[in-house]
Design a protein around this motif. Structure first.
Motif, PDB file in Angstrom:
ATOM      1  N   SER A  88      47.159  34.226  52.262  1.00 57.80           N
ATOM      2  CA  SER A  88      48.334  33.716  51.558  1.00 57.80           C
ATOM      3  C   SER A  88      48.691  34.575  50.345  1.00 57.80           C
ATOM      4  CB  SER A  88      48.127  32.261  51.132  1.00 57.80           C
ATOM      5  OG  SER A  88      47.023  32.134  50.262  1.00 57.80           O
ATOM      6  N   PHE A  89      47.802  35.461  49.938  1.00 58.97           N
ATOM      7  CA  PHE A  89      48.118  36.465  48.923  1.00 58.97           C
ATOM      8  C   PHE A  89      47.391  37.754  49.267  1.00 58.97           C
ATOM      9  CE2 PHE A  89      44.912  33.509  47.332  1.00 58.97           C
ATOM     10  CZ  PHE A  89      43.841  34.333  47.035  1.00 58.97           C
ATOM     11  N   ALA A  90      48.002  38.880  48.878  1.00 53.20           N
ATOM     12  CA  ALA A  90      47.492  40.197  49.274  1.00 53.20           C
ATOM     13  C   ALA A  90      46.681  40.880  48.189  1.00 53.20           C
ATOM     14  CB  ALA A  90      48.656  41.103  49.682  1.00 53.20           C
ATOM     15  N   THR A  91      46.930  40.543  46.916  1.00 53.26           N
ATOM     16  CA  THR A  91      46.220  41.183  45.819  1.00 53.26           C
ATOM     17  C   THR A  91      45.834  40.142  44.785  1.00 53.26           C
ATOM     18  OG1 THR A  91      48.125  41.633  44.366  1.00 53.26           O
ATOM     19  CG2 THR A  91      47.680  43.236  46.115  1.00 53.26           C
ATOM     20  N   ILE A  92      44.825  40.477  44.017  1.00 51.58           N
ATOM     21  CA  ILE A  92      44.411  39.613  42.910  1.00 51.58           C
ATOM     22  C   ILE A  92      43.706  40.479  41.877  1.00 51.58           C
ATOM     23  CG2 ILE A  92      42.236  39.033  44.079  1.00 51.58           C
ATOM     24  CD1 ILE A  92      42.393  36.275  42.711  1.00 51.58           C
ATOM     25  N   ALA A  93      44.062  40.280  40.606  1.00 49.29           N
ATOM     26  CA  ALA A  93      43.322  40.939  39.540  1.00 49.29           C
ATOM     27  C   ALA A  93      41.932  40.336  39.503  1.00 49.29           C
ATOM     28  CB  ALA A  93      44.032  40.746  38.202  1.00 49.29           C
ATOM     29  N   CYS A  94      40.910  41.166  39.724  1.00 47.88           N
ATOM     30  CA  CYS A  94      39.569  40.612  39.913  1.00 47.88           C
ATOM     31  C   CYS A  94      38.572  41.171  38.908  1.00 47.88           C
ATOM     32  CB  CYS A  94      39.077  40.843  41.348  1.00 47.88           C
ATOM     33  SG  CYS A  94      39.041  42.554  41.883  1.00 47.88           S
ATOM     34  N   PRO A  95      38.139  40.344  37.978  1.00 41.23           N
ATOM     35  CA  PRO A  95      36.960  40.708  37.198  1.00 41.23           C
ATOM     36  C   PRO A  95      35.769  40.878  38.142  1.00 41.23           C
ATOM     37  CG  PRO A  95      38.048  38.761  36.312  1.00 41.23           C
ATOM     38  CD  PRO A  95      38.638  39.004  37.653  1.00 41.23           C
ATOM     39  N   SER A  96      34.769  41.585  37.711  1.00 47.26           N
ATOM     40  CA  SER A  96      33.636  41.877  38.600  1.00 47.26           C
ATOM     41  C   SER A  96      33.008  40.618  39.163  1.00 47.26           C
ATOM     42  CB  SER A  96      32.585  42.703  37.848  1.00 47.26           C
ATOM     43  OG  SER A  96      32.183  42.045  36.656  1.00 47.26           O
ATOM     44  N   TRP A  97      32.969  39.534  38.361  1.00 47.39           N
ATOM     45  CA  TRP A  97      32.323  38.310  38.837  1.00 47.39           C
ATOM     46  C   TRP A  97      33.085  37.657  39.993  1.00 47.39           C
ATOM     47  CZ3 TRP A  97      36.036  34.715  37.979  1.00 47.39           C
ATOM     48  CH2 TRP A  97      36.845  34.850  36.849  1.00 47.39           C
ATOM     49  N   MET A  98      34.341  38.063  40.208  1.00 53.16           N
ATOM     50  CA  MET A  98      35.097  37.485  41.311  1.00 53.16           C
ATOM     51  C   MET A  98      34.737  38.118  42.654  1.00 53.16           C
ATOM     52  SD  MET A  98      39.203  36.722  41.561  1.00 53.16           S
ATOM     53  CE  MET A  98      39.260  35.825  39.995  1.00 53.16           C
ATOM     54  N   ILE A  99      34.030  39.240  42.635  1.00 55.72           N
ATOM     55  CA  ILE A  99      33.615  39.896  43.875  1.00 55.72           C
ATOM     56  C   ILE A  99      32.823  38.928  44.752  1.00 55.72           C
ATOM     57  CG2 ILE A  99      32.046  41.651  44.794  1.00 55.72           C
ATOM     58  CD1 ILE A  99      34.622  42.881  43.898  1.00 55.72           C
ATOM     59  N   GLY A 100      31.830  38.282  44.173  1.00 56.75           N
ATOM     60  CA  GLY A 100      31.022  37.340  44.935  1.00 56.75           C
ATOM     61  C   GLY A 100      31.812  36.129  45.373  1.00 56.75           C
ATOM     62  N   TYR A 101      32.749  35.705  44.540  1.00 59.22           N
ATOM     63  CA  TYR A 101      33.572  34.545  44.872  1.00 59.22           C
ATOM     64  C   TYR A 101      34.427  34.836  46.104  1.00 59.22           C
ATOM     65  CZ  TYR A 101      36.354  30.359  44.092  1.00 59.22           C
ATOM     66  OH  TYR A 101      36.949  29.127  44.222  1.00 59.22           O
ATOM     67  N   ILE A 102      35.041  36.000  46.126  1.00 58.49           N
ATOM     68  CA  ILE A 102      35.885  36.374  47.271  1.00 58.49           C
ATOM     69  C   ILE A 102      35.064  36.416  48.548  1.00 58.49           C
ATOM     70  CG2 ILE A 102      37.289  38.214  48.275  1.00 58.49           C
ATOM     71  CD1 ILE A 102      38.134  38.933  45.401  1.00 58.49           C
ATOM     72  N   LYS A 103      33.889  37.007  48.471  1.00 56.22           N
ATOM     73  CA  LYS A 103      33.024  37.061  49.653  1.00 56.22           C
ATOM     74  C   LYS A 103      32.704  35.661  50.166  1.00 56.22           C
ATOM     75  CE  LYS A 103      30.398  41.191  48.332  1.00 56.22           C
ATOM     76  NZ  LYS A 103      29.017  41.641  48.023  1.00 56.22           N
ATOM     77  N   GLY A 104      32.384  34.772  49.244  1.00 57.67           N
ATOM     78  CA  GLY A 104      32.004  33.427  49.643  1.00 57.67           C
ATOM     79  C   GLY A 104      33.145  32.671  50.293  1.00 57.67           C
ATOM     80  N   LYS A 105      34.355  32.873  49.821  1.00 56.97           N
ATOM     81  CA  LYS A 105      35.503  32.138  50.358  1.00 56.97           C
ATOM     82  C   LYS A 105      36.061  32.783  51.618  1.00 56.97           C
ATOM     83  CE  LYS A 105      35.128  29.098  47.213  1.00 56.97           C
ATOM     84  NZ  LYS A 105      34.543  27.779  47.581  1.00 56.97           N
ATOM     85  N   ALA A 106      36.037  34.103  51.701  1.00 57.90           N
ATOM     86  CA  ALA A 106      36.558  34.777  52.893  1.00 57.90           C
ATOM     87  C   ALA A 106      35.532  34.832  54.018  1.00 57.90           C
ATOM     88  CB  ALA A 106      37.025  36.184  52.536  1.00 57.90           C
ATOM     89  N   GLY A 107      34.237  34.790  53.672  1.00 63.54           N
ATOM     90  CA  GLY A 107      33.184  34.734  54.677  1.00 63.54           C
ATOM     91  C   GLY A 107      33.010  36.027  55.459  1.00 63.54           C
ATOM     92  N   ASP A 108      32.192  35.949  56.479  1.00 64.41           N
ATOM     93  CA  ASP A 108      31.900  37.137  57.282  1.00 64.41           C
ATOM     94  C   ASP A 108      33.152  37.712  57.924  1.00 64.41           C
ATOM     95  OD1 ASP A 108      29.235  36.838  56.652  1.00 64.41           O
ATOM     96  OD2 ASP A 108      28.704  35.835  58.536  1.00 64.41           O
ATOM     97  N   ALA A 109      34.102  36.853  58.260  1.00 64.79           N
ATOM     98  CA  ALA A 109      35.325  37.325  58.908  1.00 64.79           C
ATOM     99  C   ALA A 109      36.162  38.201  57.974  1.00 64.79           C
ATOM    100  CB  ALA A 109      36.163  36.136  59.382  1.00 64.79           C
ATOM    101  N   GLY A 110      35.937  38.082  56.672  1.00 64.82           N
ATOM    102  CA  GLY A 110      36.704  38.872  55.716  1.00 64.82           C
ATOM    103  C   GLY A 110      36.117  40.243  55.442  1.00 64.82           C
ATOM    104  N   ALA A 111      34.902  40.495  55.892  1.00 65.35           N
ATOM    105  CA  ALA A 111      34.255  41.790  55.644  1.00 65.35           C
ATOM    106  C   ALA A 111      35.091  42.912  56.238  1.00 65.35           C
ATOM    107  CB  ALA A 111      32.860  41.797  56.248  1.00 65.35           C
ATOM    108  N   GLY A 112      35.375  43.912  55.428  1.00 62.49           N
ATOM    109  CA  GLY A 112      36.174  45.045  55.877  1.00 62.49           C
ATOM    110  C   GLY A 112      37.664  44.864  55.699  1.00 62.49           C
ATOM    111  N   LEU A 113      38.114  43.653  55.401  1.00 61.45           N
ATOM    112  CA  LEU A 113      39.540  43.426  55.178  1.00 61.45           C
ATOM    113  C   LEU A 113      39.929  43.645  53.721  1.00 61.45           C
ATOM    114  CD1 LEU A 113      40.219  40.183  57.290  1.00 61.45           C
ATOM    115  CD2 LEU A 113      40.552  42.582  57.948  1.00 61.45           C
TER     116      LEU A 113
END
Length: 434
Positions: free
Chosen positions: A275-300
């Motif tokens: 639903s969104f293509a970009t986000i300003a991400c502090p380093s701590w958001m890296i883990g958050y994105i992984k957790g919400k996007a899951g394995d299917a998000g790897a590489g995207l």
């Protein structure tokens, strides 16, 4: 940082392979004598979001290395919920944990107004850790008379995280360096967003929220809501108004998904749904994105620098010990161990929380993240940290930031005119701060 309420641990997360070998050798410490007749002690830890300790298995390891110590841990989803509840407990002197997290936007309030409610770490086993941080981290947690009320966990250097598949579908660059070349300023970022919206996949916006965009912009500034004398300047600082107007215009133009960060369930889902293509991400958001996007998000997903390679800091936290704790000595040993360079580097490798100790920063400079297309996150966030100004923090930073974000949400979600939203934000600040 964010995460859901978590009960006492029963499992241990696997260690990040990039640093596990060296870190395990260095991770010994603690050794509590306890406060009960049988020599045992139960330490309670209350945090907000994802500090990484549970995810990496540090609590379990500390218990294993310190027989007789048990740790009960709870995390609240959002800091805006966590902090008011903690204030009530601190005021009553009951219900606080032995260790409590403090977000960087709250630390000035702690040192200015709450020194008597927290433990001076100079008088505890954590004293030896105080001098290990980047230049501004511990001074921000130090009172005028020298009391140190928190040990730094992480800092929040920033980049831009983005969905390579969505940008590709819209005909925009997908490689980090090529994308960065198109974004030399925040205005360039917005202009690129207009290009994206003209050809975007159905249901996808350029960025997640006007509030998040605003926070990213102001996080590159030295002076935000207070000046060096401690005076409030949120209503007169041109950088704040410019950031507000830029973010409001993006919301008006339909460049945002109109999602409130850490609150709207649609925001969590958006990392996977596109639903969104970009986000300003502090380093701590890296883990958050992984957790919400899951394995299917790897590489995207991938990561690039802020526009123009700017430095900035959004977030980060401290660990403090309430004065009401009955286990100060053991709690101090625990927080010194959790925030030691080896543990900070390990947490970064696992969940992305960027270290605040200088030694740990040196350890992670070459780190890459396979999930994010092998993005050189160590290099990106190290450079952002180095280039970031030393921000002036004030006791009501968190309150003011929240008021600005809510006003911007009214623009993008309810069609409120930006000028009216700005006026409402200032009135909200006046009502809460004075």
């Amino acid at each position: 940082m964010t995460g859901r309420p978590t009960p006492r641990r029963t499992t241990t997360t696997a260690l990040a392979t990039a640093v596990a070998g060296t870190l395990l050798l260095a991770a010994c410490g603690g050794g509590g004598s306890g406060n009960a007749d049988d020599g045992t002690v139960e330490l309670t830890v209350g945090l907000f979001g994802t500090f990484g300790y549970e995810e990496v298995g540090l609590f379990d390891r500390y218990e294993a290395e310190n027989p007789g110590v048990t740790i009960t841990y709870e995390s609240t989803q959002g800091e805006d919920t966590y902090w008011p509840a903690l204030q009530t407990r601190l005021a009553s002197g009951s219900g606080v944990a032995d260790v409590q997290g403090i977000e960087v936007a709250r630390i000035a309030d702690v040192v200015t107004n709450q020194a008597d409610l927290w433990t001076d770490l100079r008088d505890t086993p954590a004293a030896s850790a105080i001098g290990n941080y980047v230049e501004w981290k511990e001074p921000a947690a130090t009172t005028a008379d020298g009391a140190v009320l928190g040990l730094g966990t992480d800092i929040g250097p920033m980049g831009i995280c983005y969905r390579t598949d969505l940008l590709g579908q819209a005909g925009l660059p997908t490689e980090p360096t090529a994308l960065a070349a198109r974004m030399q300023t925040w205005d360039d970022y917005v202009a690129l967003g207009r290009e994206y919206q003209a050809a975007a996949p159905a249901g996808s916006a350029w960025m997640d929220s006007a509030g998040g965009f605003y926070n990213a912009i102001v996080s590159t500034e030295q002076e935000i809501y207070y000046d060096a004398s401690g005076a409030l300047v949120h209503d007169s600082n041109p950088a704040v108004r410019a950031a507000f107007d830029t973010a409001a215009a993006a919301g008006q133009a339909g460049l945002t998904a109109r999602l409130e960060q850490f609150v709207d369930p649609g925001w969590d889902a958006g990392f996977a749904s596109g639903s969104f293509a970009t986000i300003a991400c502090p380093s701590w958001m890296i883990g958050y994105i992984k957790g919400k996007a899951g394995d299917a998000g790897a590489g995207l997903w991938n990561v690039t620098t802020l526009p123009g390679g700017a430095g900035g800091n959004w977030g980060g936290a401290y660990l403090g010990i309430p004065a009401a704790s009955e286990n100060v000595e053991e709690a101090a040993k625990l927080i010194a161990w959790l925030t030691a360079p080896e543990q900070q580097a390990e947490v970064f490798a696992s969940v992305g929380n960027f270290p605040s100790t200088t030694a740990a920063i040196e350890m992670v400079g070459d780190a890459t993240d396979p999930w994010f297309n092998d993005a050189p996150i160590g290099q990106i966030f190290s450079a952002s940290s180095t280039n970031a100004p030393v921000q002036i923090l004030g006791p009501q930073d968190g309150v003011i930031k929240s008021a600005m974000v809510q006003a911007l949400l009214s623009v993008e979600a309810n069609g409120v005119a930006p000028a009216d939203a700005w006026t409402a934000a200032l009135a909200d600040v006046t009502n809460q701060v004075g």
